[in-house]
Design an enzyme around this catalytic site. Structure first.
Site, PDB file in Angstrom:
ATOM      1  N   HIS A 278       0.818  -1.223   0.000  1.00 54.70           N
ATOM      2  CA  HIS A 278       0.000   0.000   0.000  1.00 54.70           C
ATOM      3  C   HIS A 278       0.850   1.271   0.000  1.00 54.70           C
ATOM      4  CE1 HIS A 278      -3.371  -2.715   1.770  1.00 54.70           C
ATOM      5  NE2 HIS A 278      -3.337  -2.756   0.457  1.00 54.70           N
TER       6      HIS A 278
ATOM      7  N   ASP B 136     -13.544 -13.699 -11.791  1.00 57.05           N
ATOM      8  CA  ASP B 136     -12.156 -14.113 -11.653  1.00 57.05           C
ATOM      9  C   ASP B 136     -11.253 -12.984 -12.180  1.00 57.05           C
ATOM     10  OD1 ASP B 136      -9.604 -15.164 -12.171  1.00 57.05           O
ATOM     11  OD2 ASP B 136     -10.410 -17.173 -12.512  1.00 57.05           O
ATOM     12  N   GLY B 137     -10.405 -12.466 -11.317  1.00 57.46           N
ATOM     13  CA  GLY B 137      -9.565 -11.334 -11.693  1.00 57.46           C
ATOM     14  C   GLY B 137      -8.558 -11.664 -12.786  1.00 57.46           C
TER      15      GLY B 137
ATOM     16  N   ASP C 230      -3.133  -8.872  -6.874  1.00 59.35           N
ATOM     17  CA  ASP C 230      -2.774  -9.197  -5.486  1.00 59.35           C
ATOM     18  C   ASP C 230      -3.473 -10.481  -5.023  1.00 59.35           C
ATOM     19  OD1 ASP C 230      -1.901  -8.982  -2.857  1.00 59.35           O
ATOM     20  OD2 ASP C 230      -3.483  -7.578  -2.293  1.00 59.35           O
TER      21      ASP C 230
ATOM     22  N   HIS D  92      -7.940  -8.383  -7.396  1.00 56.11           N
ATOM     23  CA  HIS D  92      -8.249  -9.154  -6.180  1.00 56.11           C
ATOM     24  C   HIS D  92      -8.480  -8.145  -5.053  1.00 56.11           C
ATOM     25  CE1 HIS D  92      -6.132 -12.048  -8.723  1.00 56.11           C
ATOM     26  NE2 HIS D  92      -6.571 -13.040  -7.960  1.00 56.11           N
TER      27      HIS D  92
ATOM     28  N   SER E 190      -6.796  -2.310  -0.419  1.00 56.41           N
ATOM     29  CA  SER E 190      -6.352  -1.624  -1.642  1.00 56.41           C
ATOM     30  C   SER E 190      -7.446  -0.758  -2.288  1.00 56.41           C
ATOM     31  CB  SER E 190      -5.766  -2.629  -2.640  1.00 56.41           C
ATOM     32  OG  SER E 190      -6.634  -3.726  -2.842  1.00 56.41           O
TER      33      SER E 190
ATOM     34  N   GLU F 170     -13.551  -9.159  -7.604  1.00 57.66           N
ATOM     35  CA  GLU F 170     -13.439 -10.052  -6.443  1.00 57.66           C
ATOM     36  C   GLU F 170     -14.274 -11.293  -6.749  1.00 57.66           C
ATOM     37  OE1 GLU F 170     -11.721 -10.161  -3.358  1.00 57.66           O
ATOM     38  OE2 GLU F 170     -12.795 -12.055  -3.177  1.00 57.66           O
TER      39      GLU F 170
HETATM   40  C1  SAM Z   1      -4.701 -10.820  -0.694  1.00 54.78           C
HETATM   41  S1  SAM Z   1      -6.409 -10.603  -0.748  1.00 54.78           S
HETATM   42  C2  SAM Z   1      -6.607  -9.009  -1.450  1.00 54.78           C
HETATM   43  C3  SAM Z   1      -6.227  -7.886  -0.578  1.00 54.78           C
HETATM   44  C4  SAM Z   1      -6.445  -6.521  -1.179  1.00 54.78           C
HETATM   45  N1  SAM Z   1      -5.925  -6.436  -2.524  1.00 54.78           N
HETATM   46  C5  SAM Z   1      -5.789  -5.461  -0.338  1.00 54.78           C
HETATM   47  O1  SAM Z   1      -4.634  -5.096  -0.607  1.00 54.78           O
HETATM   48  O2  SAM Z   1      -6.426  -4.974   0.589  1.00 54.78           O
HETATM   49  C6  SAM Z   1      -6.871 -11.627  -2.108  1.00 54.78           C
HETATM   50  C7  SAM Z   1      -8.347 -11.543  -2.458  1.00 54.78           C
HETATM   51  O3  SAM Z   1      -8.555 -12.205  -3.707  1.00 54.78           O
HETATM   52  C8  SAM Z   1      -9.771 -12.917  -3.665  1.00 54.78           C
HETATM   53  N2  SAM Z   1      -9.663 -13.922  -4.743  1.00 54.78           N
HETATM   54  C9  SAM Z   1      -9.135 -15.174  -4.687  1.00 54.78           C
HETATM   55  N3  SAM Z   1      -9.087 -15.706  -5.926  1.00 54.78           N
HETATM   56  C10 SAM Z   1      -9.585 -14.770  -6.769  1.00 54.78           C
HETATM   57  C11 SAM Z   1      -9.746 -14.698  -8.185  1.00 54.78           C
HETATM   58  N4  SAM Z   1      -9.399 -15.734  -8.980  1.00 54.78           N
HETATM   59  N5  SAM Z   1     -10.261 -13.575  -8.722  1.00 54.78           N
HETATM   60  C12 SAM Z   1     -10.615 -12.518  -7.933  1.00 54.78           C
HETATM   61  N6  SAM Z   1     -10.488 -12.520  -6.591  1.00 54.78           N
HETATM   62  C13 SAM Z   1      -9.966 -13.628  -6.021  1.00 54.78           C
HETATM   63  C14 SAM Z   1      -9.845 -13.421  -2.256  1.00 54.78           C
HETATM   64  O4  SAM Z   1     -11.193 -13.697  -1.908  1.00 54.78           O
HETATM   65  C15 SAM Z   1      -9.263 -12.240  -1.476  1.00 54.78           C
HETATM   66  O5  SAM Z   1     -10.286 -11.363  -1.085  1.00 54.78           O
END
Ligand code: SAM
Length: 277
Positions: free
Chosen positions: A19, A140-141, A161, A42, A97, A115
């Site tokens: 961050h 899916d990101g 992320d 994500h 984020s 997400e």
């Molecule tokens: C490390 S956390 C994100 C933290 C956030 N970016 C932050 O910095 O505050 C990862 C997130 O990705 C989500 N996630 C997992 N696989 C995913 C995918 N294929 N596509 C999108 N989101 C996904 C999880 O549910 C989780 O909320």
């Protein structure tokens, strides 16, 4: 099945590295009036209560942001982004984020937040309901990223992320970013990755190094593993494609001391070009 919940880890040393780096990129983007977009593959749940059961169980924020919040080398814009989420002046809520991005957002800028997790997406929708120029994508990101490119406006930042709870996240990250870069080679891409004792990130970095993409900077903070430590995270890194001018020098000045404050006396910080111009 997705089991990772960021609430257990919010505000830890890895969030601080991620961050604060994002904050410096937003500062650079905001120097011109031209609009920019922010794309988060994500996103997570936007805000995290540092007194929640999840946060207390790991105590990671205590050794993370709570350790360095008043450190003179912490970028002021990052500290302000955190302060904006804590009206009473006490640090009890940590911004994820999307909230960091929103704190820099101007009228002309837009956010795309993806997400996949069913609980997190509901939090994301609820907590961003009043934000302007913000699109939420339950998808899916890795697939969503190239599908949204090239964006309008054409300048901006992508954050990738993943939690890396699934081993294939490493190769999916490299593939998604390579595909995305082909559609938007002037974008700034930021990829967070863990540094584990049993290191799995190196082959992802090798993949980036061999991809043909230029201007790739890596920023890492890590400590030495204890002699009896056989697994777990000992640091983390950010890979940046097309970083803003002089970001490398700025980080090189502040990170060595911040790394020690976050990870202890054995910690080191490295800022190096994986691939130059
Ligand atoms: C490390 S956390 C994100 C933290 C956030 N970016 C932050 O910095 O505050 C990862 C997130 O990705 C989500 N996630 C997992 N696989 C995913 C995918 N294929 N596509 C999108 N989101 C996904 C999880 O549910 C989780 O909320």
């Amino acid at each position: 099945m997705l089991s990772y919940r960021h609430a257990f880890h919010a505000g830890n040393h890895a969030d601080v590295l991620k961050h604060l780096t994002m904050s410096l990129v937003f500062e650079a983007l905001g120097k011109k009036d031209k609009p920019y977009c922010y794309i988060d593959t994500h996103s997570g749940g936007v805000y995290y209560d540092l007194n929640s059961d999840e946060a207390r169980k790991t105590g990671e924020a205590i050794e993370g942001i709570l350790q360095v919040y008043n450190h003179p080398l912490l970028p002021k814009s990052y500290r302000s982004a955190i302060a904006r989420c804590n009206d009473d002046g006490r640090l009890t809520r940590y911004p994820g984020s999307p909230a960091i991005a929103q704190s820099f957002q101007r009228e002309q800028d837009c956010l795309h937040l993806m997400e996949l997790h069913n609980t997190e997406i509901e939090l994301l929708k609820q907590r961003t309901g009043r934000w302007h120029h913000t699109s939420i994508h339950h998808r899916d990101g890795f697939e969503g990223l190239p599908a949204l490119l090239p964006p309008n406006p054409r300048r901006g930042l992508v954050l990738v992320d993943p939690s890396y709870e699934i081993k294939s996240d490493y190769s999916k990250t490299a593939q998604a970013v390579e595909k995305a870069y082909k559609r938007w080679s002037t974008g700034i891409f930021a990829v967070w990755y863990p540094i584990l004792i049993a290191d799995k990130s190196r082959f992802m970095l090798d993949q980036f190094e061999q991809s043909g993409i230029r201007k790739i900077l890596t920023i890492e903070m890590q400590r030495k593993a204890e002699p009896d430590e056989t697994f777990g995270m000992i640091g983390s890194g950010m890979l940046l494609i097309n970083p803003p001018y002089q970001l490398d020098q700025h980080l090189d000045t502040i990170l060595p001391e911040l790394a020690k404050a976050l990870l202890g006396d054995t910690a080191v910080a490295t800022v190096r070009w994986l691939v130059g111009e």
